[in-house]
Write a protein that holds these residues in place. Structure first.
Motif, mmCIF file in Angstrom:
data_model
loop_
_atom_site.group_PDB
_atom_site.id
_atom_site.type_symbol
_atom_site.label_atom_id
_atom_site.label_comp_id
_atom_site.label_asym_id
_atom_site.label_seq_id
_atom_site.Cartn_x
_atom_site.Cartn_y
_atom_site.Cartn_z
ATOM 1 N N PHE A 60 1.453 46.256 -22.609
ATOM 2 C CA PHE A 60 2.210 47.391 -22.035
ATOM 3 C C PHE A 60 1.962 47.261 -20.417
ATOM 4 O O PHE A 60 1.145 46.684 -19.745
ATOM 5 C CB PHE A 60 1.537 48.492 -22.774
ATOM 6 C CG PHE A 60 1.726 48.605 -24.327
ATOM 7 C CD1 PHE A 60 2.769 49.075 -24.570
ATOM 8 C CD2 PHE A 60 0.713 48.195 -24.982
ATOM 9 C CE1 PHE A 60 3.005 49.295 -26.040
ATOM 10 C CE2 PHE A 60 0.920 48.340 -26.286
ATOM 11 C CZ PHE A 60 2.097 48.660 -26.938
ATOM 12 N N THR A 61 2.757 48.344 -19.741
ATOM 13 C CA THR A 61 2.688 48.102 -18.383
ATOM 14 C C THR A 61 2.952 49.272 -17.600
ATOM 15 O O THR A 61 3.674 50.135 -17.832
ATOM 16 C CB THR A 61 3.733 47.026 -17.605
ATOM 17 O OG1 THR A 61 4.123 47.143 -16.439
ATOM 18 C CG2 THR A 61 5.188 47.381 -18.283
ATOM 19 N N ASN A 62 1.948 49.555 -16.751
ATOM 20 C CA ASN A 62 2.050 50.714 -15.760
ATOM 21 C C ASN A 62 2.374 50.212 -14.329
ATOM 22 O O ASN A 62 1.553 50.756 -13.317
ATOM 23 C CB ASN A 62 1.201 51.580 -15.933
ATOM 24 C CG ASN A 62 1.277 52.980 -15.022
ATOM 25 O OD1 ASN A 62 2.267 53.511 -14.937
ATOM 26 N ND2 ASN A 62 -0.006 53.590 -14.712
ATOM 27 N N LEU A 96 7.692 50.604 -20.470
ATOM 28 C CA LEU A 96 6.130 50.634 -20.276
ATOM 29 C C LEU A 96 5.820 49.356 -21.287
ATOM 30 O O LEU A 96 4.656 49.481 -21.769
ATOM 31 C CB LEU A 96 5.671 51.782 -20.999
ATOM 32 C CG LEU A 96 5.943 53.120 -20.156
ATOM 33 C CD1 LEU A 96 5.495 54.242 -20.890
ATOM 34 C CD2 LEU A 96 5.280 53.055 -18.728
ATOM 35 N N LEU A 106 2.847 58.952 -26.011
ATOM 36 C CA LEU A 106 2.547 59.317 -24.850
ATOM 37 C C LEU A 106 2.277 60.786 -24.763
ATOM 38 O O LEU A 106 3.315 61.751 -24.779
ATOM 39 C CB LEU A 106 3.765 59.072 -23.758
ATOM 40 C CG LEU A 106 4.211 57.691 -23.768
ATOM 41 C CD1 LEU A 106 5.584 57.487 -23.158
ATOM 42 C CD2 LEU A 106 3.421 56.663 -23.306
ATOM 43 N N VAL A 129 4.451 61.124 -18.067
ATOM 44 C CA VAL A 129 4.544 59.716 -17.322
ATOM 45 C C VAL A 129 5.352 59.960 -16.134
ATOM 46 O O VAL A 129 6.479 60.444 -16.012
ATOM 47 C CB VAL A 129 5.200 58.609 -18.187
ATOM 48 C CG1 VAL A 129 5.486 57.595 -17.122
ATOM 49 C CG2 VAL A 129 4.461 58.327 -19.458
ATOM 50 N N GLY A 174 3.877 52.332 -11.836
ATOM 51 C CA GLY A 174 3.500 53.813 -11.987
ATOM 52 C C GLY A 174 2.652 54.359 -10.648
ATOM 53 O O GLY A 174 2.164 53.688 -10.021
ATOM 54 N N VAL A 191 -1.218 56.334 -17.104
ATOM 55 C CA VAL A 191 -0.426 56.596 -18.304
ATOM 56 C C VAL A 191 -1.381 56.366 -19.261
ATOM 57 O O VAL A 191 -2.103 55.326 -19.584
ATOM 58 C CB VAL A 191 0.663 55.576 -18.192
ATOM 59 C CG1 VAL A 191 1.334 55.896 -19.406
ATOM 60 C CG2 VAL A 191 1.730 55.922 -17.218
ATOM 61 N N VAL A 211 8.025 56.031 -14.268
ATOM 62 C CA VAL A 211 8.235 55.207 -15.573
ATOM 63 C C VAL A 211 8.239 53.574 -15.130
ATOM 64 O O VAL A 211 9.277 53.359 -14.313
ATOM 65 C CB VAL A 211 9.089 55.334 -16.472
ATOM 66 C CG1 VAL A 211 9.223 54.392 -17.718
ATOM 67 C CG2 VAL A 211 9.154 56.832 -17.077
ATOM 68 N N THR A 212 7.252 52.664 -15.412
ATOM 69 C CA THR A 212 7.526 51.165 -15.294
ATOM 70 C C THR A 212 8.523 50.981 -16.500
ATOM 71 O O THR A 212 8.293 51.125 -17.545
ATOM 72 C CB THR A 212 6.299 50.509 -15.340
ATOM 73 O OG1 THR A 212 5.623 50.810 -14.239
ATOM 74 C CG2 THR A 212 6.565 48.945 -15.267
ATOM 75 N N CYS A 213 9.615 50.238 -16.088
ATOM 76 C CA CYS A 213 10.750 49.783 -17.079
ATOM 77 C C CYS A 213 11.323 48.481 -16.920
ATOM 78 O O CYS A 213 11.131 47.842 -15.805
ATOM 79 C CB CYS A 213 11.707 51.017 -16.984
ATOM 80 S SG CYS A 213 12.721 51.256 -15.582
#
Length: 385
Positions: free
Chosen positions: A51-53, A161, A119, A123, A56, A60, A126-128
């Motif tokens: 998963f990634t932030n 994410l 979640l 958030v 961000g 998160v 959002v990292t996307c």
């Protein structure tokens, strides 16, 4: 050959603010479950999810997460609870990724996985990955354990994410990472069919093929997504089990540098792309940097030639000349361990600065399903042995 973890699927992280704007009108992600589908390129008996932030601006919290096999229509079967250092939830710092603990989930190559994460808090940024070609959903509340898609689900317009899935294969394997722009990302292909050319290459039996394309991306400067030179360590060189990198980028550097910025159909669009014009020497120097950085890690490097785009809004005669110069260098300089001549596959023999009509999606720039299949079919699978 690598005997440990291998990346089987990936999507390059972006800020929602430097993508294509697909989240602009979407409600905030707060108190919702995200359910997203990914297709593995190669199989294994254990999986872990990244998963990634990374883009961000605030931490998160992932309140719960599960992974299982996707069922058509948003369902999931054989789901496993994901934990993080043994805990069922985790708070991901701003600017950071977080891998889940490994779980036993025997999955064959080309299996579709469903990944759900809850979640509980808003958030902020959002990292996307934008856009997404696999349908995902937003579900009110904590629905990670729901085997069927609830009736109040809505479409999630980005990959949110979530940046990678690694597997522990039954036999040693290595990953081929393709880094590029929209033509790598699969723009123009039919959604929910896995028809980007890297996915089609995996379907031919190429093993672990990871698509790290970003639509609108450039090699030398940021714009739509971080530049390839800037994201190369994170998106490519840090890949578990990395064996090959395929560099399929440079066309946007050329087109954007040659396009008139003060008028014309792309004037407003070009405001997204900072930096001055790049020359063919600049683009070639960028390729050389990527090759040098890869070889420092013992990784072999392949390049694709830049396919034509006359007839698109991005075309200018100056860009066509630059494309030909760069392609000639790619083919003849000996800088790469291998070259895939995608220009030769797509160009119209009667009009070589254009894509064959059946190979583009209607915009003379991006591939159709048939066009991407032609690229995948042109690759000798023994190259990556």
């Amino acid at each position: 050959m690598n005997i440990g973890w291998v990346r089987s699927w990936g999507a390059s992280p972006q800020s929602a603010h430097d993508g294509l704007g697909s989240l602009d009108d979407h409600p905030p992600l707060a108190g919702v479950t995200l359910r997203q589908v990914v297709r593995l390129s190669g199989g294994g008996h254990r999986v872990r999810v990244r998963f990634t932030n990374e883009f961000g601006t605030a931490p998160v919290t992932i309140g719960a997460a599960r992974v299982g096999f996707a069922v058509p229509g948003g369902g999931v079967r054989d789901a496993r609870v994901l934990t993080f250092s043994g805990a069922p939830s985790v708070t991901v710092p701003a600017g950071a990724p977080v891998p889940s603990d490994p779980v036993e989930l025997p999955a064959a190559a080309l299996s579709e996985l469903s990944i759900s994460l809850y979640l509980p808090e808003r958030v902020e940024t959002v990292t996307c990955h934008d856009p997404v070609l696999d349908t995902g959903w937003t579900i009110p509340g904590d629905a990670v354990a729901a085997p069927a898609l609830p009736g109040d689900a809505s479409i999630l317009p980005v990959r949110a994410l979530l940046s990678a899935v690694d597997v522990l294969p039954d036999e040693p394997g290595s990953a081929v990472v393709v880094v590029g722009d929209s033509r790598t990302d699969g723009a123009g292909s039919t959604p929910d069919t896995h028809h980007s050319w890297p996915e089609l290459l995996a379907a031919r039996g190429a093993g672990f093929v990871v698509n790290q394309g970003i639509s609108g991306n450039r090699m030398l400067n940021d714009g739509v997504g971080t530049s390839v030179l800037a994201r190369f360590d994170r998106d490519v060189l840090a890949t578990p089990g990395l064996g090959w990198v395929v560099v399929s980028v440079g066309g946007n550097d050329i087109a954007i540098s040659c396009a008139p910025r003060d008028d014309g159909p792309l004037a407003d669009f070009l405001k997204m792309f900072p930096g001055g014009p790049m020359t063919t020497d600049d683009v070639i120097a960028g390729y050389r940097q990527l090759v040098a950085r890869a070889r420092e890690r013992g990784v072999r490097v392949c390049a694709t030639t830049i396919a034509p785009f006359e007839g698109s809004e991005a075309y200018t005669p100056e860009a066509e000349l630059a494309r030909q110069v760069v392609n000639e260098w790619i083919r003849t300089a000996g800088a790469f361990d291998a070259v895939l001549d995608f220009d030769a596959v797509w160009r119209d023999p009667r009009h070589p600065s254009r894509i064959r009509a059946e190979f583009h999606s209607g915009d003379h720039l991006h591939g159709s399903d048939a066009g991407y299949r032609a690229l995948a079919d042109s690759v000798d699978l023994s190259l990556f042995d």
